[in-house]
Enzyme design. Sequence first.
Site, mmCIF file in Angstrom:
data_model
loop_
_atom_site.group_PDB
_atom_site.id
_atom_site.type_symbol
_atom_site.label_atom_id
_atom_site.label_comp_id
_atom_site.label_asym_id
_atom_site.label_seq_id
_atom_site.Cartn_x
_atom_site.Cartn_y
_atom_site.Cartn_z
ATOM 1 N N LYS A 171 0.983 -1.118 0.122
ATOM 2 C CA LYS A 171 0.030 0.020 -0.016
ATOM 3 C C LYS A 171 1.151 1.124 0.066
ATOM 4 C CE LYS A 171 -4.052 1.550 2.520
ATOM 5 N NZ LYS A 171 -4.730 1.378 3.565
ATOM 6 N N ASP B 110 -1.572 10.365 -6.564
ATOM 7 C CA ASP B 110 -0.017 9.849 -6.749
ATOM 8 C C ASP B 110 0.280 8.430 -6.358
ATOM 9 O OD1 ASP B 110 0.096 9.951 -3.860
ATOM 10 O OD2 ASP B 110 1.498 11.350 -3.686
ATOM 11 N N ARG C 139 0.073 -5.082 3.767
ATOM 12 C CA ARG C 139 -0.951 -5.703 4.438
ATOM 13 C C ARG C 139 -1.073 -7.018 3.924
ATOM 14 N NH1 ARG C 139 -6.196 -1.780 3.697
ATOM 15 N NH2 ARG C 139 -6.105 -2.505 1.647
ATOM 16 N N ARG D 190 -14.152 -6.518 -1.727
ATOM 17 C CA ARG D 190 -15.339 -5.772 -0.969
ATOM 18 C C ARG D 190 -16.562 -5.693 -1.603
ATOM 19 N NH1 ARG D 190 -10.539 -1.562 -0.460
ATOM 20 N NH2 ARG D 190 -8.962 -2.801 -1.104
ATOM 21 N N ASP E 159 -16.735 0.405 -0.306
ATOM 22 C CA ASP E 159 -15.262 0.058 -0.640
ATOM 23 C C ASP E 159 -14.495 -0.473 0.441
ATOM 24 O OD1 ASP E 159 -15.594 2.810 -1.031
ATOM 25 O OD2 ASP E 159 -13.627 2.874 -1.024
HETATM 26 P P1 AMP Z 1 -9.714 4.950 1.039
HETATM 27 O O1 AMP Z 1 -10.042 6.187 1.555
HETATM 28 O O2 AMP Z 1 -8.239 4.770 1.461
HETATM 29 O O3 AMP Z 1 -10.578 3.793 1.125
HETATM 30 O O4 AMP Z 1 -9.644 5.137 -0.638
HETATM 31 C C1 AMP Z 1 -10.657 5.428 -1.341
HETATM 32 C C2 AMP Z 1 -10.230 5.589 -2.744
HETATM 33 O O5 AMP Z 1 -9.221 6.550 -3.018
HETATM 34 C C3 AMP Z 1 -9.720 4.185 -3.378
HETATM 35 O O6 AMP Z 1 -9.920 4.059 -4.673
HETATM 36 C C4 AMP Z 1 -8.026 4.628 -3.130
HETATM 37 O O7 AMP Z 1 -7.013 3.574 -4.065
HETATM 38 C C5 AMP Z 1 -7.894 5.959 -3.544
HETATM 39 N N1 AMP Z 1 -6.719 6.634 -3.221
HETATM 40 C C6 AMP Z 1 -6.493 6.901 -1.938
HETATM 41 N N2 AMP Z 1 -5.203 7.749 -1.856
HETATM 42 C C7 AMP Z 1 -4.862 7.635 -3.237
HETATM 43 C C8 AMP Z 1 -3.718 7.996 -3.460
HETATM 44 N N3 AMP Z 1 -2.637 8.743 -2.835
HETATM 45 N N4 AMP Z 1 -3.413 7.848 -4.890
HETATM 46 C C9 AMP Z 1 -4.297 7.371 -5.557
HETATM 47 N N5 AMP Z 1 -5.494 6.665 -5.203
HETATM 48 C C10 AMP Z 1 -5.688 6.948 -4.063
HETATM 49 MG MG MG Z 2 -10.439 1.976 1.063
#
Ligand code: AMP
Ligand code: MG
Length: 500
Positions: A124, A136, A187, A194, A263
């Site tokens: 991750k 990014d 992880r 999901r 998700d």
């Molecule tokens: P999360 O809030 O971690 O559940 O992420 C929600 C969505 O945003 C998922 O599709 C993640 O892969 C994407 N995401 C979160 N942070 C980043 C990042 N730094 N770069 C690209 N995608 C991100």
């Molecule tokens: Mg997520």
Amino acid sequence: MELLCNSPLLTDPPLMGIPFHNTYAQLPERFFSKQTPAKAPSPRLLRKNDALAAELGIDHAWFNSPDALETFSGNVVPKGAQPISQAYAGHQFGGFVPQLGDGRAILLGEVIDPHEKHRDIQLKGSGCTAFSRGGDGKSALGPVLREYIVSEAMHALGVPTTRALVAVSTGEIVAREEPTPGGIFTRVAASHVRVGTFQYFAAREDTEALKILTHFCIERHYPEALGGENPALSFLDFVVEAQARLVAKWLPLGFIHGVMNTDNCSISGETIDYGPCAFMDDFHPDCVFSYIDRNARYAWGAQPNIAHWNLTRLAETLLPILDPSVEKAKELAQSALGKYVSAFQAQYLENFLHKLGLDTETDLENGAAFVKSTLGTLANEEVDFTLFFRHLTLHAASDPRADLSVLFKNPASAEHWMKDWQALAKPSNHLDKMKATNPILIPRNHRIEQAIQAAYKDDFAPFNRLVDALAKPHEENPDYSDLEAAPLPHERVENTFCGT
Ligand code: AMP
Ligand code: MG
């Protein structure tokens, strides 16, 4: 070892670091995107989990070698890995996004654990993927350390959860509100499927993919569903039961996930995606930490309903495969979802009765009413949730350190509550259960924050100490007694932020 590695006469096959047995990468190509992790300029190992590595059959010598650091920083794709990022959709704070996917995560592959269960190994923060949507793909160090601390603490507290295998810093600076050191978190999960994975295919009306995905999840998580008359329906039953069990474990620990989007709702029933999560200090059912959760959608007391809402979204995706008749399929889905409330209530009540040292066999009605009134009192009196149950356990054990009344704003309320409790409880019969369900240590937010701030100054001692302490959260250990305390007013953390 070194001698062997350097020997030109080496005839043994090279060490198979991670014994991969990948299955997700064998699914049709529309399930994922093949992806190579980005390179980390100057990786440094911050923490590794030897016990978990052994459980996964990872070679010990390899896990402790420089090759492992290269793997877990994304610089080398290990033998047998098939790195992919997975496609999924999801409801985020109630709004549907038809394509999310692993924007900053890469699944290296799967291994088989001693229970013959497949487990995913995922990086991750290892750079952009086909699903990065302008992000990014990287992770700041803070969220890496946070996920390491909290996921391992949850495991030690007996809550189904993804696990922490390795944390590294990359030597790279990532652009966040201010430039921040980057990290990668490795992880381990029962799988990364999901509710949002099902929604991805449902949104595309791809029934064939839904059938493949359901079959994959049944084989992987709920093989008992295979023999029955309607495997997709028993699959739904199993997921409903697993989510009810999970949330019934979160609440009695004062845990707030913070971002229960579909998700972030795992089919396996593990807690997944520790972003703005937190354990409450003072109890209040409306407690929220996440900065972005403006409407308190994911407050402590809202979580049981949200899990049901998420399961309803899963059930909707399964309608085309539950029954050829739409009406009949809806009926079946409703009946499966209907089991959630009683499953949740029964386990939630049992867990709280254990915490309070009350009987779980007799007089459940009075027990339920008492749990409710206790929570009302804790909220009114702004009592620290964990310390309350810790001191109640000390009291039940006739330990002179017990001091409940100082936790209440109003000592008369404490006295009043204690009288009610004494009328109902048989603590000496239930002391073991009280000790097992009332942890001495939880990962308090201010401690996590202090550990992260120290790490940003290159001091990893508080982080390591916290992880070590939280490995045994029910054990009396005077070395860690400072970690029991509630935050001082200036230490309080009011908001948590997403792990981006
Ligand atoms: P999360 O809030 O971690 O559940 O992420 C929600 C969505 O945003 C998922 O599709 C993640 O892969 C994407 N995401 C979160 N942070 C980043 C990042 N730094 N770069 C690209 N995608 C991100
Ligand atoms: Mg997520």
